[in-house]
Motif scaffolding. Sequence first.
Motif, short mmCIF file in Angstrom:
data_model
loop_
_atom_site.label_atom_id
_atom_site.label_comp_id
_atom_site.label_asym_id
_atom_site.label_seq_id
_atom_site.Cartn_x
_atom_site.Cartn_y
_atom_site.Cartn_z
N LEU A 183 -55.23 3.43 -1.03
CA LEU A 183 -54.64 2.78 -2.20
C LEU A 183 -54.80 1.26 -2.18
O LEU A 183 -54.26 0.56 -3.03
N GLY A 184 -55.50 0.74 -1.18
CA GLY A 184 -55.72 -0.70 -1.13
C GLY A 184 -54.50 -1.48 -0.68
O GLY A 184 -54.36 -2.66 -1.01
N VAL A 185 -53.63 -0.84 0.08
CA VAL A 185 -52.44 -1.51 0.59
C VAL A 185 -52.71 -1.95 2.04
O VAL A 185 -53.18 -1.15 2.86
N ASP A 186 -52.40 -3.19 2.32
CA ASP A 186 -52.63 -3.73 3.67
C ASP A 186 -51.85 -2.91 4.70
O ASP A 186 -50.62 -2.83 4.63
N ASP B 102 -57.55 6.01 -9.98
CA ASP B 102 -57.04 5.06 -8.99
C ASP B 102 -57.58 5.40 -7.59
O ASP B 102 -57.53 4.56 -6.69
N LEU C 296 -48.27 0.29 -8.64
CA LEU C 296 -49.18 0.21 -7.49
C LEU C 296 -49.60 -1.22 -7.20
O LEU C 296 -49.72 -1.62 -6.04
N LEU D 244 -46.97 -2.80 -5.18
CA LEU D 244 -46.94 -2.27 -3.81
C LEU D 244 -48.08 -2.87 -2.99
O LEU D 244 -47.94 -3.10 -1.79
N ARG D 245 -49.20 -3.13 -3.65
CA ARG D 245 -50.32 -3.74 -2.92
C ARG D 245 -49.97 -5.15 -2.47
O ARG D 245 -50.41 -5.61 -1.43
N ARG D 246 -49.18 -5.85 -3.27
CA ARG D 246 -48.87 -7.24 -2.93
C ARG D 246 -47.65 -7.36 -2.01
O ARG D 246 -47.52 -8.34 -1.28
N PRO E 127 -46.32 -6.09 0.89
CA PRO E 127 -46.28 -6.37 2.34
C PRO E 127 -46.68 -7.80 2.67
O PRO E 127 -46.01 -8.48 3.45
N ASN E 128 -47.75 -8.27 2.06
CA ASN E 128 -48.25 -9.60 2.41
C ASN E 128 -47.36 -10.72 1.87
O ASN E 128 -47.09 -11.70 2.58
#
Lengths: 656, 656
Positions: free
Chosen positions: A327-330, A353, B189, B192-194, B196-197
């Motif tokens: 999902l492109g999550v770090d 997605d 989504l 959620l991708r952003r 954590p960082n």
Amino acid sequence: MTGERGPGAPFEDVVDGMRREGLLEPPPSGAVGEEVHEGTGRVQLTFTPANRSVRVPPGVSVFDAASWNGIAIDSTCGGHGTCRKCLVRLTAGSAPVTRHDRRTFSEDQIGDGWRLACLVKATHDLGLEVPPLVTRPKASTVGVGRQVILRPGVQKRYVELTEPTLADQRTDLVRLRDAIEDLTLNPDLHALRRLPNVLRQSDFKVTAVVVDEVLIDIEPGDTTGRRHAIAFDLGTTTVVATLLDLETGTPVAVASMLNKQQPFGGDVITRISATMMDPEALGRLTELAHQTLAELAHEVCDEGGVAPEEVYEVALAGNATMTALLLGVDPEPIGVAPFIQVSADWPVLLATDLGLAVHPRARATIFPALGAYVGGDIVAGMLASGLDRDKRVRLFIDVGTNCEIALSDGERIVTTAAPAGPAFEGGAIRCGMRAADGAIEVIKLDASAEDDDAAVTLGVIGDVEPRGLCGSGLVDAVSELVRVGLLDASGRFVPEEDAARDVPRLATRLTTVGAGERVFILYRATPDTPASESVYLSQRDVRELQFAKAAISTGWTLMLEELGVEPRDVQQVLLAGSFGSYLSPASAVRIGLVPKLPVLRIVSAGNVAGEGAKMVLLSARERAGADALLEEVRYVELSDRPDFNDRFVDQLAFPV
Amino acid sequence: MTGERGPGAPFEDVVDGMRREGLLEPPPSGAVGEEVHEGTGRVQLTFTPANRSVRVPPGVSVFDAASWNGIAIDSTCGGHGTCRKCLVRLTAGSAPVTRHDRRTFSEDQIGDGWRLACLVKATHDLGLEVPPLVTRPKASTVGVGRQVILRPGVQKRYVELTEPTLADQRTDLVRLRDAIEDLTLNPDLHALRRLPNVLRQSDFKVTAVVVDEVLIDIEPGDTTGRRHAIAFDLGTTTVVATLLDLETGTPVAVASMLNKQQPFGGDVITRISATMMDPEALGRLTELAHQTLAELAHEVCDEGGVAPEEVYEVALAGNATMTALLLGVDPEPIGVAPFIQVSADWPVLLATDLGLAVHPRARATIFPALGAYVGGDIVAGMLASGLDRDKRVRLFIDVGTNCEIALSDGERIVTTAAPAGPAFEGGAIRCGMRAADGAIEVIKLDASAEDDDAAVTLGVIGDVEPRGLCGSGLVDAVSELVRVGLLDASGRFVPEEDAARDVPRLATRLTTVGAGERVFILYRATPDTPASESVYLSQRDVRELQFAKAAISTGWTLMLEELGVEPRDVQQVLLAGSFGSYLSPASAVRIGLVPKLPVLRIVSAGNVAGEGAKMVLLSARERAGADALLEEVRYVELSDRPDFNDRFVDQLAFPV
């Protein structure tokens, strides 16, 4: 080679168990034990008229084996021996006759080989004729005997609408809604764009495609017979896709391939490290995951003769890291203490997605995770094994580099992750290799064999010359060496003189390589092959396995303590995952990887992650069940326990 | 030019009305009537220190005029004369003193020009000094005196989170949720991708951006002061964008431009036709709509000094055809009988679905429509004028090529669309033109003037030489010609001899052009200019206007009948839309475009579509109000009524 090795012993346990449970009549002489398979510890089932051969672990039912491999056999009870619909005819090999068979078939039919597929255990190679489906199944059997009532999130409705007039100016959407009373239709913009033209080009005779109350498309005419979905098991190593026909609940095609992320590392930690060192890596890993899924989707659609646009939903089970990368999550916070996921669950996503070229508005369900190391694959596995619905005390172990453990006492469920390390996947083992052609996967030692060759029996994948040792072979090797007395309880090879005295036939294989490390030779091409070029098990390999099994047994020991359950009270141990499914239950018990229990209680659960993914596609209610597991299951962090190290050391020894 | 024409008469009505309603003390001598604006029928308000001049229809309150033009004046009551916070100082021009002013200001202050802005009617040009805001408004006034409590769908929360530990392994999302108890956070989504960082790079001090319970982003540090949205009025001709500061509820910048779809036709029917003739046209029209919105968004952000990423929501009001074209939905079924929309309402969309480069996950709200010809712009207008909340009997008329009519009796609301044709937009009128520089928009005839020049007074947009006649000028011209007796009740120019006898001063302008069509010369550059090169009103033009006004008056007549209301019981007529707002109420009454009522009851409602779009951005509750209108309002199809044509013919004549 004799009947002493291979699946003989477990099979007898299975038969004993069935007899105790009243499922089996006393075997007619010759019906049991003959044709016991020799070689790889797998049995081969060949189905006609599909003309497909599948290799399965011994002991699974023919019905389950067929179901897992996408071969549809009639059933309404889901393989519980009650509906008497799962008729098959043995064309090669034999199977005991149960009392259910006697109630279902005439003596002549039984003589012709007719049996109920759910009661035929695959203990040796069989040929099986499957009659065409006569009932359209309302339920499917998936996972560990889970019967799923067919009620997919994907629904289609064919309607013939009255055309609008000045006196009836209902909007196209309302007109459609009024004709489909049993479903809620929330429109998707894509569907609204298509609705006016499709309605008018089809004389208002159309099929609505609804996924979870969202109208995703409108198709000309009656397409209700075409409804598909793809279940993905996104493993760190292997990715499996199963194309399902949602009309019948049956798999249409299955495909698997190595995860294209492999070049970034074999396990989750190396892949997380890659993203930490290179800011471009996350994007690349996401892209590779997408490519893997896209190729598999293409392959199963191709094989199943299904247009990609007829796939309206996908479900995916993967561990927390694989899911994050997809999902492109770090994933960095998952990889370093205190091991934090961004979220346990995911919003409703589209298949696009995930990089999938199926129906452009197909929905994607991603399994939620219980923790950074008890991911969506395990939730799927819990669902597929019914961990939350069974009143028995059951222990679920997914053996791998990261080992996930769950325990249910019938009321409560606890779960944890144990860092087993790479031993089970052949890593850090001198002659270790993946479970591929040439890997020794089954080992039997016979201290009283008449000659040296007969003293060691090997099951090799692909029946080719042995090249190395895979995880199940490693467990077998250590287990057998403990059993014959060449390894002591502490995991040390016994002194040479003791070996020569007690086990002379095998002691000759005990030697050293390199700087004097002691090894046991499993296979050498010729008697002159140097030990270092043979396939062997080293003292250090034994230590690696000890660490791995100690991590796992510490895990389940602590889980048992959490719920106040004694090991002997565990009624079933489910060995899950691609590795767990191939473990010899007897060996697993002998080295202490699982509690000391009758072998019958230790069950290979198969690819339960993939099965769970199939379940949520077949039944929207099962999806709710997966979400409910997030609330029901308590995650216990082992690395936070001050007593973990002491308990770990306690578990290093082999049980005596 | 004398005071007989222009806003004089309506102004007196306004003052009389205010006096009757007790809002006005008897005017000090000289305070009313002086400096009555001559020329265009608009008054100019110049605000300092913003140094902005705006042209508004006479009679609106200074507070409303400021609010509509994005000039923030303190208020907590929303312009109802009760909070006494909307202080302004007259720097040019004068205004009557109300009793509220006397309670608010000292005699000296009143002498210095201080007034309450909501009670100053803009009847002539004024200079106004606006003090800086002292209260942060909790409410904004938009639309027709609608006070909106600020509760935008866009919410921000700044939180300082505790960092995770092995003992506190809550996911990032749960950690955030636990800290924000008053909002539901469904993750997107993208967020959620952003998450954590951004959390870890900001020491867990972050601002959550939530739109309608969806967490769309997470920003480092405290950004709660930056919250914007854009309201779009997507007209067939003109598109207006208003950038709103959601912290204060005030407009930051406004921009408008011609709809880039213009080359495909001036009205909705020609654009629908374009899509029917060319399969590529729909895609191109969608693209042009996107470009129009994108350029306006860029322009208002630029002017307002707001980064596009700080725009988290947009709302859009447009008619059904403009909305369909914007969303890429084939409009053909709207364009041909039985006039069917694909849907009345739309799913939650993203601003990117409208081609906007604002925050990538900004939400887009599209106003729902009541029918194919009572679109989202009218729903927005109903909302902005409080049609569903006012207990008075009110008639809402949006005058244009398609004229939308709604009637509320305080309990029920009915609506319909009347095909007025292009007359009001200058189409099909010999000297017709859009309301642009050079268009005659106000006309006064003085049959007793001393010379020919004084007999006709023209208000021309841009104060340049007249080039043609726009819609409001057309209505004025016909109305005045009826009033002075040059047109009879049936709409025919009276015989020349009657004209010469009864109205000698104007009769000289009655002549013919072309094949003998009778015309009335409104303007000619020199006395020698041929009639055909002058700006005139022809007999056919009068017929066009008659058809248009008959369609409209048939519409409201039938609406009144639907609810059993007599015309005289209508307490307020709201003239909406860019055209309606510029109509002279007196002329509208005189030609029968609206019921025969005191002019005071006929109110210019301004751009209510744009106001409605602002309202739903300022208050999520108002959005629910817009959706509720779909249930509350009953749409009546006129073309389905067998008596429509008879009723239409009855309405062709001018009231006597």
